[in-house]
Design an enzyme around this catalytic site. Structure first.
Site, PDB file in Angstrom:
ATOM      1  N   PRO A   4       0.832  -1.204   0.000  1.00 48.74           N
ATOM      2  CG  PRO A   4       0.082  -0.911   2.203  1.00 48.74           C
ATOM      3  CD  PRO A   4       0.816  -1.874   1.313  1.00 48.74           C
ATOM      4  CG  MET A   5      -0.902   5.021  -1.106  1.00 52.25           C
ATOM      5  SD  MET A   5      -1.955   6.475  -0.855  1.00 52.25           S
ATOM      6  CE  MET A   5      -2.553   6.268   0.822  1.00 52.25           C
ATOM      7  CD  GLU A  48       4.325   5.762  -7.563  1.00 49.69           C
ATOM      8  OE1 GLU A  48       3.379   4.943  -7.431  1.00 49.69           O
ATOM      9  OE2 GLU A  48       4.656   6.559  -6.673  1.00 49.69           O
ATOM     10  CE1 TYR A  53      -6.586   7.357  -4.068  1.00 49.63           C
ATOM     11  CE2 TYR A  53      -5.540   9.519  -4.262  1.00 49.63           C
ATOM     12  CZ  TYR A  53      -6.316   8.503  -4.807  1.00 49.63           C
ATOM     13  OH  TYR A  53      -6.827   8.629  -6.069  1.00 49.63           O
TER      14      TYR A  53
END
Ligand SMILES: [Zn+2]
Length: 201
Positions: free
Chosen positions: A8-9, A81, A176
């Site tokens: 995840p981020m 990314e 987010y």
């Protein structure tokens, strides 16, 4: 070797990407660093802990095989990314490994804000020699491991919308947040981020 690191981020993907580039460079290997939609907003890989490196921005029509073969000698690629690349570009990464002897290290999210896999991430799962879930350093507000990215629009969790919307860039109040699976499914964002909800989840 095609390797995909996902998480995840905020789990340290970009930091690891930069570290890996540094390690390979020190051994005299020649590589390129690629990114798309980096948090800096430019063709750079930047990490939350403040490291940064100039990188090549992967536009949708960029042919990665031509990019690499246009250079003298490339031993490896760092693809940050990679979840935002096109599926065709993932195929090109596999071609580079198989036909040109390039090592490819791809980093990215697996799934979008709905917990649906990005097409490029799915293709990486299908094609990669090795897939690694990054050990999660990021926690949900409840203390459980953060596994999924939630898109928060105007204070509430979005369930529908475009697959790629860059947060914090305009007045749309899009941001987010990493949540555990339980709270991604329930949409509960924790203290201070949303209206209090009576039921205990
Ligand atoms: Zn939670």
């Amino acid at each position: 070797m095609l390797k995909f690191y996902f998480g995840p981020m905020d789990c340290g993907k970009s930091t690891l990407a930069l570290q890996m580039n540094h390690n390979h460079g020190r051994q005299g290997r020649r590589g390129l660093v690629l990114t798309k939609h980096d948090r800096s907003g430019g063709p750079k890989v930047t990490s939350r802990i403040g490291l940064g490196l100039e990188a090549i921005e992967v536009e949708d029509d960029l042919d990665l095989v031509r990019l690499v073969t246009g250079h003298d000698r490339i031993d490896y690629l760092i693809c940050d990314e990679a979840c935002f690349y096109t599926v065709e570009q993932i195929e090109q990464l596999a071609d580079l490994v198989d036909e040109h002897g390039v090592d490819v290290y791809a980093f990215g999210l697996a799934s979008d804000f709905r917990s649906v896999m990005f097409p490029a991430a799915q293709r990486l799962f299908e094609l990669a020699d090795e897939v690694c879930r990054l050990q999660v350093e990021v926690l949900c507000w409840c203390g459980r491991p953060g596994r999924l990215n939630a898109r928060i629009v105007g204070g509430t969790m979005a369930r529908t919308g475009e697959q790629v919307v860059i947060g914090d860039t305009d007045a749309a109040h899009v941001r987010y947040q990493v949540l555990c699976r339980r709270h991604h499914r329930s949409g509960r964002l924790g203290e201070g981020t949303t209206e209090p909800q009576p039921e205990a989840v």
